[in-house]
Design an enzyme around this catalytic site. Structure first.
Site, PDB file in Angstrom:
ATOM      1  N   CYS A  69      -4.902   2.525  -3.741  1.00  0.00           N
ATOM      2  CA  CYS A  69      -3.649   3.075  -3.188  1.00  0.00           C
ATOM      3  C   CYS A  69      -2.553   2.018  -3.166  1.00  0.00           C
ATOM      4  O   CYS A  69      -1.727   1.964  -2.246  1.00  0.00           O
ATOM      5  CB  CYS A  69      -3.877   3.657  -1.792  1.00  0.00           C
ATOM      6  SG  CYS A  69      -4.893   5.147  -1.789  1.00  0.00           S
ATOM      7  N   HIS A  71       0.865  -1.180   0.000  1.00  0.00           N
ATOM      8  CA  HIS A  71       0.000   0.000   0.000  1.00  0.00           C
ATOM      9  C   HIS A  71       0.900   1.228   0.000  1.00  0.00           C
ATOM     10  O   HIS A  71       2.028   1.208   0.492  1.00  0.00           O
ATOM     11  CB  HIS A  71      -0.874  -0.028   1.256  1.00  0.00           C
ATOM     12  CG  HIS A  71      -1.905   1.047   1.340  1.00  0.00           C
ATOM     13  ND1 HIS A  71      -1.603   2.343   1.699  1.00  0.00           N
ATOM     14  CD2 HIS A  71      -3.248   1.029   1.136  1.00  0.00           C
ATOM     15  CE1 HIS A  71      -2.705   3.069   1.709  1.00  0.00           C
ATOM     16  NE2 HIS A  71      -3.720   2.300   1.369  1.00  0.00           N
ATOM     17  N   ASP A  95       3.135  -3.676   8.473  1.00  0.00           N
ATOM     18  CA  ASP A  95       1.921  -2.916   8.203  1.00  0.00           C
ATOM     19  C   ASP A  95       0.751  -3.868   8.446  1.00  0.00           C
ATOM     20  O   ASP A  95       0.448  -4.725   7.617  1.00  0.00           O
ATOM     21  CB  ASP A  95       1.934  -2.408   6.763  1.00  0.00           C
ATOM     22  CG  ASP A  95       0.633  -1.706   6.370  1.00  0.00           C
ATOM     23  OD1 ASP A  95      -0.333  -1.737   7.168  1.00  0.00           O
ATOM     24  OD2 ASP A  95       0.570  -1.158   5.256  1.00  0.00           O
ATOM     25  N   LYS A 152      -9.913   0.960  10.586  1.00  0.00           N
ATOM     26  CA  LYS A 152     -10.082  -0.365   9.996  1.00  0.00           C
ATOM     27  C   LYS A 152     -10.355  -1.411  11.075  1.00  0.00           C
ATOM     28  O   LYS A 152     -10.755  -2.537  10.765  1.00  0.00           O
ATOM     29  CB  LYS A 152      -8.843  -0.743   9.187  1.00  0.00           C
ATOM     30  CG  LYS A 152      -8.558   0.204   8.023  1.00  0.00           C
ATOM     31  CD  LYS A 152      -7.413  -0.277   7.181  1.00  0.00           C
ATOM     32  CE  LYS A 152      -6.935   0.796   6.207  1.00  0.00           C
ATOM     33  NZ  LYS A 152      -7.956   1.222   5.254  1.00  0.00           N
ATOM     34  N   GLN A 186      -4.515  -4.206   7.447  1.00  0.00           N
ATOM     35  CA  GLN A 186      -5.516  -5.173   7.010  1.00  0.00           C
ATOM     36  C   GLN A 186      -5.438  -6.485   7.783  1.00  0.00           C
ATOM     37  O   GLN A 186      -6.359  -7.300   7.681  1.00  0.00           O
ATOM     38  CB  GLN A 186      -5.341  -5.463   5.515  1.00  0.00           C
ATOM     39  CG  GLN A 186      -5.526  -4.272   4.610  1.00  0.00           C
ATOM     40  CD  GLN A 186      -6.931  -3.685   4.665  1.00  0.00           C
ATOM     41  OE1 GLN A 186      -7.882  -4.330   5.092  1.00  0.00           O
ATOM     42  NE2 GLN A 186      -7.058  -2.442   4.243  1.00  0.00           N
TER      43      GLN A 186
END
Length: 459
Positions: free
Chosen positions: A376, A128, A203, A229, A206
């Protein structure tokens, strides 16, 4: 029997209550329908538990740290207890710091601002943009998209073996792709990084909403994620992990809260002693509501049992993938193949359809909210669609009119609050749109495909 019914398991837990489940939206063809929120990968709806906890605290809201009043002291305790809750949720090690930011993007930009001089950063082109772009003051090596988890590890090991062994190095990798939902071999990548004297940041934007994240078990140096999120949409994020680089660097933001002592010098300048705690990078008035909402979400997910939530989500993933596989015109995007483990994030294209047109029809005719574009993650989507990953692209719809092809995709994403009916409606809508076409005319307006409200008749 539908695909969804065929894979159903009555032993699975019920979806968690989220806000918006009773919201209805108008259909362009007439009437209203309950909104099917299938864009969790962008922003998940707030858990009812989070909303209730925030509402209960709201009358007691006050400034944190140094306030003498009761509400300030209560808010300070809540703020710091939230830090402890997040540390427990992430399995932080002794000595790790939890810093509250605005988002995953803010967290990774903070880390980029504190990496030592001369640091070499390794990042896959599949990331991302929040992971791909912050490293402007470092030496960056971009790694090609791997096609298997093993290839991801091999690619990193080769790149690290060629680096300057005496300088600092950092690997940045996603835990779950925001485009394909596929899980990355984080533990193996961490082992490879550490074997070559590098550090690694995960990261987890998600990953954290869908799967347990344990810093110590994964052996990563930092984790970044966003509240919005994680069912806590109040503008807060987290960077958690090793303290040394954070303590040694200048504050990410200079101002009140980050400074421990400030004094004028005789030459007219200012001497500053910065905090060595997490406060060093939390200048300004903290977003107490946002921080507390993240902690509330962490508690809610933990108490619901991640094992139960993962099992139910995998049931939904199987249903969506099986349903889409029944439509020959649909191509699901994947790096690692059909057997790769993944979370509830699935992107696809439809033969003969502009992706923006398809997403607009899902919304206008079925009340289903998905996302279309490049998400993105432009180089990754370009690679998955078979175009040059170096080709420039834009998020959202291009200038192509409805019906014209485009190098964009459609993303459906879901999670702990998604009811079965939303998935059933989505799969039915895909079948009907592919088989029968849209029932309304559409046009491009300001780069988006929208219903043509001036159309005299339906198609």
């Amino acid at each position: 029997m539908s695909v969804f019914t065929a894979v159903a398991d009555q032993s699975l837990c019920a979806p968690l209550p989220v806000l918006g489940q009773d919201v209805t939206v108008p259909l362009v063809t007439g009437g209203e329908v309950g909104y099917a929120a299938l864009d969790y990968a962008a922003s998940a709806p707030a858990l009812q538990r989070v909303w209730d906890d925030v509402a209960a605290y709201a009358p007691y809201y006050g400034s944190v740290h140094r306030g003498a009043g009761y509400l300030s002291q209560l808010s300070t305790d809540l703020f710091e207890n939230s830090r402890a809750t997040v540390a427990e949720f992430l399995g932080c090690r002794a000595g790790d710091q939890v810093i509250f930011t605005r988002s995953t993007t803010d967290s990774l930009n903070l880390l980029a601002a504190v990496v030592p001089a001369g640091c070499q950063v390794f990042v896959y082109e599949t990331e991302h943009h929040a992971s791909l772009l912050p490293w402007r003051d470092a030496r960056v090596t971009y790694l090609n998209a791997p096609r298997t988890p093993a290839q991801a590890v091999e690619t990193l090991e080769r790149a690290l073996a060629e680096r300057d062994p005496y300088g600092p190095a950092l690997v940045c990798v996603t835990g779950a792709s925001n485009v394909t939902g596929e899980l990355w071999p984080v533990k193996e990548l961490a082992a490879a990084a550490h074997a070559h004297g590098a550090r690694i940041v995960l990261d987890a934007a998600q990953l954290a909403p869908h799967h347990p994240v344990d810093i110590a078990e994964l052996d990563v140096d930092w984790v970044a994620f966003s509240g919005h999120k994680l069912y806590a949409p109040f503008g807060s994020g987290v960077l958690a992990g090793r303290a040394d680089w954070l303590q040694e660097a200048e504050p990410y933001l200079a101002g009140g809260g980050a400074s421990r002592k400030v004094a004028r010098r005789t030459d007219g300048g200012v001497d500053v002693e910065w905090h060595s705690t997490a406060a060093r990078h939390e200048a300004g008035s903290p977003n107490v509501i946002g921080v507390y909402s993240i902690a509330a979400a962490c508690k809610a997910l933990t108490e619901a049992g991640f094992g139960n939530l993962v099992a139910r989500e995998q049931h939904l993933v199987a249903a969506v993938r099986a349903g889409l596989a029944e439509v020959p015109e649909v191509k699901v995007l994947s790096l690692f193949g059909d057997d790769a483990p993944r979370v509830g994030v699935i992107s696809f294209v439809v033969e003969g359809w502009n992706s923006s047109h398809f997403a607009a029809a899902l919304s206008a005719e079925y009340g289903i909210g998905v996302r279309d574009g490049l998400f993105c993650a432009h180089p990754l989507v370009r690679t998955l669609l078979g175009s040059d990953p170096q080709e420039a692209g834009e998020c959202g719809a291009p200038e192509a009119e409805p019906g014209e092809l485009s190098l964009n995709a459609i993303r459906v994403s879901f999670g702990a609050g998604t009811p079965d009916e939303h998935i059933e409606r989505f799969l039915r809508a895909v079948r009907e749109l592919v088989g029968q076409g849209a029932r309304w005319k559409y046009r491009t307006e300001d780069g988006r495909c929208v219903p043509d409200r001036g159309a005299a008749t339906q198609l």
